[in-house]
Design an enzyme around this catalytic site. Structure first.
Site, PDB file in Angstrom:
ATOM      1  CB  SER A 159       6.065  -7.757   5.148  1.00  0.00           C
ATOM      2  OG  SER A 159       5.098  -8.771   4.986  1.00  0.00           O
TER       3      SER A 159
ATOM      4  CD1 TRP B 290      -0.272  -1.731   2.996  1.00  0.00           C
ATOM      5  CD2 TRP B 290       0.690   0.266   3.298  1.00  0.00           C
ATOM      6  NE1 TRP B 290       0.541  -1.828   4.101  1.00  0.00           N
ATOM      7  CE2 TRP B 290       1.138  -0.609   4.319  1.00  0.00           C
ATOM      8  CE3 TRP B 290       1.170   1.588   3.299  1.00  0.00           C
ATOM      9  CZ2 TRP B 290       2.034  -0.214   5.317  1.00  0.00           C
ATOM     10  CZ3 TRP B 290       2.070   1.982   4.294  1.00  0.00           C
ATOM     11  CH2 TRP B 290       2.492   1.082   5.281  1.00  0.00           C
ATOM     12  CG  ASN B 291       5.113   1.157   0.205  1.00  0.00           C
ATOM     13  OD1 ASN B 291       4.625   0.340  -0.562  1.00  0.00           O
ATOM     14  ND2 ASN B 291       6.401   1.229   0.440  1.00  0.00           N
TER      15      ASN B 291
ATOM     16  CB  CYS C  18      10.934  -1.102   0.710  1.00  0.00           C
ATOM     17  SG  CYS C  18      10.969  -0.441  -0.951  1.00  0.00           S
TER      18      CYS C  18
ATOM     19  CD  GLU D 230      12.189  -6.182  -5.975  1.00  0.00           C
ATOM     20  OE1 GLU D 230      12.877  -5.641  -5.085  1.00  0.00           O
ATOM     21  OE2 GLU D 230      12.653  -6.558  -7.058  1.00  0.00           O
ATOM     22  CG  LEU D 231      10.693  -9.946   0.179  1.00  0.00           C
ATOM     23  CD1 LEU D 231      11.201 -11.253   0.765  1.00  0.00           C
ATOM     24  CD2 LEU D 231       9.187  -9.993  -0.031  1.00  0.00           C
TER      25      LEU D 231
ATOM     26  CE  LYS E 217      -4.299  -9.035  -2.481  1.00  0.00           C
ATOM     27  NZ  LYS E 217      -4.555  -8.024  -1.410  1.00  0.00           N
ATOM     28  N   PRO E 218      -4.064  -5.960  -5.585  1.00  0.00           N
ATOM     29  CG  PRO E 218      -5.565  -4.166  -5.797  1.00  0.00           C
ATOM     30  CD  PRO E 218      -5.329  -5.584  -6.246  1.00  0.00           C
ATOM     31  CB  ALA E 219      -2.265  -3.231  -0.410  1.00  0.00           C
TER      32      ALA E 219
ATOM     33  CD  GLU F  58      10.498  -2.615   6.309  1.00  0.00           C
ATOM     34  OE1 GLU F  58       9.727  -3.565   6.498  1.00  0.00           O
ATOM     35  OE2 GLU F  58      10.807  -2.203   5.185  1.00  0.00           O
TER      36      GLU F  58
END
Ligand code: NAP
Ligand code: MG
Length: 487
Positions: free
Chosen positions: A229, A151-152, A283, A249-250, A175-177, A385
């Site tokens: 995440s 969502w960022n 991130c 991509e975490l 599939k978006p947040a 984080e």
């Protein structure tokens, strides 16, 4: 604006009202419910994957130039509608309107970048050990991609996957947040207007643990492109029921090293930007700073001035504010928890530490940019984080110490160096165990070059040519040539 997207899914080129339950979406600056999305059912997920599968062969077989033209049309439509799309993003995500608009324009740029890559998909001819054989290495699209996004950055993190997949010849189910689904649905409206063939792009919505998980486990999905995440990324890797291509991509826990040779003002400016922009919900945000001891006090004092100068507001009412609301209660609670943990373990609060005061901030998830100093690696602010507007600072005496501290993390996404001495720059950049190192700037990710993490920050790359190759298989065609009859 949002009501027309309420409860909608984009499957096989048409808009459908989702048959499942509804999930409300809030404006994080006010707490108001702005709309609701459909929790996609198993049949709807199946229908989206089937539509992508049906569309795949035709899309893959188009000449690159035709896919390129489609991406250019999409980029043009997105930039022409940037104002409306930015409002949707600000309403669901909280970032100030001007920043949201900038993100939409960068999505349009991604369309154009990958439109240019789409016509340069070429292979190699590899010499063999004997001259009568020849190895052709060609590239083919993988197939159906499932893109699962956080969502960022609701537009860009969808867009990089979408554009690179389409350029490569893949089809995609997004599939978006659940916090920021309407930006993805607004992108689907542009796909529709751009007359991209039915089924090439599909959007399903709903809780990640159900709808995202169904895509991960789906036998019709050939590749997962996930941003989110590290814990969910690991869970996805473990829960795959068959072997699949995957890019993850975490999370990050990104350090900055500021040496004595640095331009201190530039280092302060860069740190303030990359720690607090988007309320630290990046991130590649700078979580922790290691500063040469002789310049530590001056660095901290100047960073406090820079942090206090940042304006905060409701992103719709104050389009040019530096910072808006955080996207939900969860990252704010984590920020408070990391701050309390640091203070309990002996850190000193330099500035921030609370929500801004005033009616404007009463119902939203707001927090002031916060700096703590006197930190150690026992503190969460340095070792985990935060994903919020909080930075921890500590001094170092020797470069090797700074490197050891910077690399003392399970993450490896981005790191930052401010130094003028070229020997220091080379020493640091070659030893930092990160996928991205930004030197004397804080933009670690640009569209032209590969962007990816190491260690628990993920596998695979986005951006650049490498970002498109993530959606392609190599095929080796080995040909034996005989001398022709009568030669
Ligand atoms: P998240 O909780 O991991 O969620 C990311 C996405 O995964 C969401 O769409 C979520 O759906 C979905 N999801 C959740 N559980 C799932 C499951 N079991 N199977 C499939 N999908 C599932 O991450 P977030 O809280 O949204 O985002 C913040 C994290 O993203 C941070 O750690 C940040 O560092 C990372 N991030 C990394 C990068 C990068 O480029 N490396 C960029 C941006 C953000 P719901 O929203 O519906 O739960
Ligand atoms: Mg989540």
């Amino acid at each position: 604006m949002i009501s027309e997207l309420n409860g909608k899914l984009f499957i096989g080129g048409s808009w459908k009202v989702g048959a499942g339950g509804r999930v409300p979406v809030e404006n994080p600056a006010t707490g108001e419910v702005i709309g609701e999305i459909a929790a996609s059912t198993g049949e709807e997920v199946n229908a989206a994957v089937a539509a992508a599968r049906r569309a795949f062969r035709g899309w893959a077989d188009l000449p690159g130039r035709a896919r390129s033209a489609a991406l250019k049309r999409l980029g043009g439509l997105i930039s022409a509608d940037a104002d409306r799309m930015a409002r949707i993003m600000t309403m669901e995500q909280g970032k100030p309107l001007n920043e949201a608009r900038g993100e939409i324009l960068k999505l349009a740029e991604a369309c154009h970048f990958y439109a240019e890559e789409a016509v340069r998909v070429h292979g190699e001819i590899v010499p063999n050990d004997t001259t009568d054989h020849e190895s052709l290495v060609i590239r083919e699209p993988i197939g159906v991609v499932a893109a699962i996004t956080p969502w960022n950055y609701p537009a860009e993190l969808v867009g990089w996957k979408l554009c690179a997949s389409l350029a490569a010849g893949c089809t995609i189910v997004i599939k978006p947040a659940d916090l920021t689904p309407f930006t993805a649905l607004a992108i689907a409206q542009k796909v529709d207007e751009a007359k991209i063939p039915a089924g090439v792009v599909n959007v399903v919505t709903g809780p990640g643990s159900v709808v995202g998980q169904a895509l991960v486990e789906h036998p019709g999905v050939d590749k997962i492109a996930f941003t989110g995440s590290s814990s969910v990324g690991l869970h996805i890797q473990r829960s795959c029921t068959s072997v699949k291509r995957m890019s993850l991509e975490l999370g990050g826990n990104c350090p900055i090293i500021v040496t004595q040779s640095a331009n201190l003002d530039a280092a302060v400016k860069g740190t303030a930007r990359r720690s607090f922009r988007n309320m630290g919900q990046i991130c590649i945000a700078i979580n922790r700073a290691y500063v040469a001891r002789p310049i530590l006090d001056e660095f901290v004092a100047k960073l406090a001035v820079a942090a206090e100068a940042l304006t905060i507001g409701n992103g719709l009412d104050r389009p040019d504010a530096d910072l808006g609301a955080m996207a939900s209660a969860a990252p704010l609670a984590k920020t408070r928890e990391h701050l309390a943990d640091a203070l309990a373990k002996g850190a000193r609060l330099v500035t921030g530490g609370s929500a801004p005061e005033g009616d404007e901030f009463a119902r939203g998830h707001f927090f002031r940019p916060t700096i703590v100093t006197g930190c150690t690696h026992e503190m969460k602010v340095m070792s985990e984080e935060t994903f919020g507007p909080l930075i921890g600072v500590m001094p170092f005496d020797r470069l090797d110490e700074a490197i050891t501290l910077a690399n003392d993390t399970p993450y490896g996404l981005a790191s930052y160096v401010y130094a003028k001495d070229l020997d220091e720059v080379r020493y640091l950049t070659t030893r930092l165990d990160y996928g991205n190192v930004a030197v004397n700037n804080v933009d670690a990710g640009v569209m032209n070059a590969p962007y990816g993490g190491r260690k628990q920050s993920g596998v695979g790359y986005e951006h650049g040519r490498e970002g498109m190759l993530e959606y392609m298989n190599f095929k080796h065609i080995r040909v034996r040539h005989d001398l022709p009859q009568g030669s």
